[in-house]
Design a protein around this motif. Structure first.
Motif, short mmCIF file in Angstrom:
data_model
loop_
_atom_site.label_atom_id
_atom_site.label_comp_id
_atom_site.label_asym_id
_atom_site.label_seq_id
_atom_site.Cartn_x
_atom_site.Cartn_y
_atom_site.Cartn_z
N GLY A 73 8.76 8.34 -4.66
CA GLY A 73 8.31 8.65 -2.66
C GLY A 73 7.14 9.19 -3.73
O GLY A 73 5.61 8.88 -1.88
N THR A 74 6.64 9.92 -4.33
CA THR A 74 5.48 10.29 -5.47
C THR A 74 4.99 9.21 -5.83
O THR A 74 4.12 10.71 -6.77
CB THR A 74 6.03 11.14 -5.61
OG1 THR A 74 6.80 11.88 -6.70
CG2 THR A 74 6.04 12.33 -4.82
N ASP A 75 5.31 8.40 -6.12
CA ASP A 75 4.69 7.51 -7.61
C ASP A 75 4.44 5.65 -6.49
O ASP A 75 5.02 5.34 -5.76
CB ASP A 75 6.33 6.92 -8.67
CG ASP A 75 4.94 6.48 -9.79
OD1 ASP A 75 5.68 5.75 -10.27
OD2 ASP A 75 3.93 6.42 -9.73
N THR A 76 3.34 4.89 -7.24
CA THR A 76 2.88 3.96 -6.72
C THR A 76 3.81 3.10 -6.97
O THR A 76 5.15 2.73 -8.17
CB THR A 76 2.42 3.57 -7.63
OG1 THR A 76 0.72 4.63 -7.36
CG2 THR A 76 1.50 1.74 -6.85
N GLN A 77 4.94 2.56 -5.71
CA GLN A 77 5.63 1.71 -5.95
C GLN A 77 4.16 0.00 -5.43
O GLN A 77 3.73 -0.13 -5.16
CB GLN A 77 6.23 1.73 -4.22
CG GLN A 77 6.89 2.22 -4.47
CD GLN A 77 7.91 2.83 -3.19
OE1 GLN A 77 8.87 1.46 -2.80
NE2 GLN A 77 8.46 3.64 -3.29
N TYR A 78 4.93 -0.91 -6.73
CA TYR A 78 4.82 -2.40 -6.29
C TYR A 78 5.02 -2.57 -5.76
O TYR A 78 6.19 -3.53 -6.43
CB TYR A 78 4.31 -2.79 -7.88
CG TYR A 78 3.23 -1.84 -8.83
CD1 TYR A 78 4.15 -0.38 -9.43
CD2 TYR A 78 1.59 -1.79 -8.75
CE1 TYR A 78 3.68 0.24 -9.81
CE2 TYR A 78 1.51 -0.95 -9.30
CZ TYR A 78 1.06 0.32 -10.49
OH TYR A 78 1.15 0.76 -10.64
N PHE A 79 5.02 -4.42 -4.78
CA PHE A 79 5.49 -5.32 -4.49
C PHE A 79 5.75 -6.60 -4.48
O PHE A 79 4.01 -6.42 -5.51
CB PHE A 79 5.15 -4.61 -2.41
CG PHE A 79 5.13 -3.94 -1.59
CD1 PHE A 79 5.11 -2.85 -2.11
CD2 PHE A 79 6.30 -3.39 -1.44
CE1 PHE A 79 4.99 -1.44 -1.21
CE2 PHE A 79 6.40 -2.55 -0.63
CZ PHE A 79 6.43 -1.13 -0.73
N GLY A 80 6.20 -7.32 -4.22
CA GLY A 80 6.99 -8.63 -4.60
C GLY A 80 6.12 -8.86 -3.22
O GLY A 80 5.62 -8.51 -2.05
N PRO A 81 5.81 -10.67 -3.40
CA PRO A 81 5.71 -11.41 -2.39
C PRO A 81 6.42 -11.86 -1.09
O PRO A 81 5.67 -12.16 -0.29
CB PRO A 81 5.58 -13.30 -3.43
CG PRO A 81 6.31 -12.81 -4.06
CD PRO A 81 5.98 -11.47 -4.29
N GLY A 82 6.94 -11.39 -1.04
CA GLY A 82 8.41 -11.24 0.54
C GLY A 82 9.40 -12.58 0.03
O GLY A 82 8.75 -13.49 -0.41
N THR A 83 10.27 -12.14 0.47
CA THR A 83 11.08 -13.24 1.30
C THR A 83 11.05 -13.25 2.26
O THR A 83 11.82 -12.26 3.20
CB THR A 83 12.94 -13.62 0.55
OG1 THR A 83 12.30 -13.46 -0.66
CG2 THR A 83 13.32 -14.04 1.64
N ARG A 84 10.74 -14.69 3.36
CA ARG A 84 10.82 -14.56 5.07
C ARG A 84 11.99 -15.57 4.74
O ARG A 84 12.41 -16.48 4.70
CB ARG A 84 9.93 -15.53 5.56
CG ARG A 84 9.90 -15.23 7.22
CD ARG A 84 8.24 -16.88 7.61
NE ARG A 84 7.09 -15.94 7.13
CZ ARG A 84 6.94 -14.61 8.46
NH1 ARG A 84 7.56 -14.02 9.31
NH2 ARG A 84 5.95 -14.52 7.43
N LEU A 85 13.52 -14.53 5.80
CA LEU A 85 14.69 -14.79 5.68
C LEU A 85 14.29 -14.98 7.81
O LEU A 85 13.87 -14.71 8.80
CB LEU A 85 14.77 -13.86 6.08
CG LEU A 85 17.32 -14.75 6.09
CD1 LEU A 85 17.36 -15.61 5.32
CD2 LEU A 85 17.87 -13.16 5.78
N THR A 86 15.08 -16.60 7.97
CA THR A 86 15.18 -16.87 9.24
C THR A 86 16.60 -16.81 9.08
O THR A 86 17.30 -17.90 9.34
CB THR A 86 14.70 -17.61 9.69
OG1 THR A 86 13.44 -17.77 9.43
CG2 THR A 86 14.95 -17.93 11.41
N VAL A 87 17.31 -15.74 10.17
CA VAL A 87 19.19 -15.86 10.65
C VAL A 87 19.16 -16.89 12.03
O VAL A 87 18.88 -16.38 13.45
CB VAL A 87 19.65 -15.52 11.13
CG1 VAL A 87 21.07 -15.68 10.94
CG2 VAL A 87 19.28 -14.64 9.05
N LEU A 88 19.36 -18.42 12.38
CA LEU A 88 19.29 -18.58 13.36
C LEU A 88 20.66 -19.10 13.97
O LEU A 88 22.54 -18.68 13.13
CB LEU A 88 19.51 -20.50 13.12
CG LEU A 88 17.84 -20.74 12.81
CD1 LEU A 88 18.36 -22.47 12.23
CD2 LEU A 88 16.75 -20.63 13.52
#
Lengths: 113, 114
Positions: free
Chosen positions: B99-114
């Motif tokens: 909450g008070t420290d830098t968060q480093y994010f990954g590139p993401g996963t795009r999920l599609t549920v049909l």
């Protein structure tokens, strides 16, 4: 219920202009306010952050203005450049308690050459 | 992306099937997070971990479970995927309390549920 309200949803600015994005919150326990920048297809990255003991923080062309009494904070991008075109998220977090960072809904900035 | 990888990067699945997303970090950060990103909602925390085998719920945890058996890996499982879980999922890490420290994010996963 959105804990941090962000506006505008989208913003178009001419190159060299000033971009301003605003955020507001209600929870007085929040005391850390970061801004994240996200380019298409990438994860967000920390741009600049402020704590409420100061009213302004500047890093290069990016400035956060903070108004504790109004519970509002804003991001100013001076001399906006096409490379600044991205989505910007404000966020807020309490100092103690749950390990949560609450994000605004995002502003898509487009800087026109 | 601070040494954070996510797999798969894209996935299409059908309603009712189980899905597991993986986050791997090389930063030896103690804290790890799973967020989902949806238009009009920004990023919302699903679950987070504050150490190996130590996890807690975020604001949108229903329908999701997580596990962390090693410092470097944090798994997000959708036990029975629903269309409402179609989203972009981001993993993040931080060295100290996020909450008070830098968060480093990954590139993401795009999920599609049909």
């Amino acid at each position: 219920q959105q804990q941090v309200k962000q506006s505008p949803q989208s913003l178009i600015v001419q190159k060299g202009g000033i971009s301003i994005i605003n955020c507001a919150y209600e929870n007085t326990a929040f005391d850390y306010f970061p801004w994240y920048q996200q380019f298409p297809g990438k994860g967000p990255a920390l741009l600049i952050a402020i704590r409420p003991d100061v009213s302004e923080k500047k890093e290069g062309r990016f400035t956060i203005s903070f108004n504790k009494s109004a519970k509002q904070f804003s991001l100013h991008i001076m001399d906006s450049q096409p490379g600044d075109s991205a989505t910007y998220f404000c966020a807020a977090s309490p100092q103690t308690g749950a390990n949560n960072l609450f994000f605004g809904t995002g502003t898509r900035l487009t800087v026109i050459p | 992306d601070a040494g954070i990888t996510q797999s798969p990067r894209h996935k299409v699945t059908e309603t009712g099937t189980p899905v597991t997303l993986r986050c791997h970090q090389t930063e030896n950060h103690r804290y790890m997070y799973w967020y989902r990103q949806d238009p009009g909602h920004g990023l919302r925390l699903i679950h987070y971990s504050y150490g190996v085998k130590d996890t807690d719920k975020g604001e949108v945890s229903d329908g999701y479970s997580v596990s962390r058996s090693k410092t470097e890996d944090f798994l997000l499982t959708l036990e029975s995927a629903t269309s409402s879980q179609t989203s972009v999922y981001f993993c993040a890490t931080s060295e100290r309390r996020g909450g008070t420290d830098t968060q480093y994010f990954g590139p993401g996963t795009r999920l599609t549920v049909l």
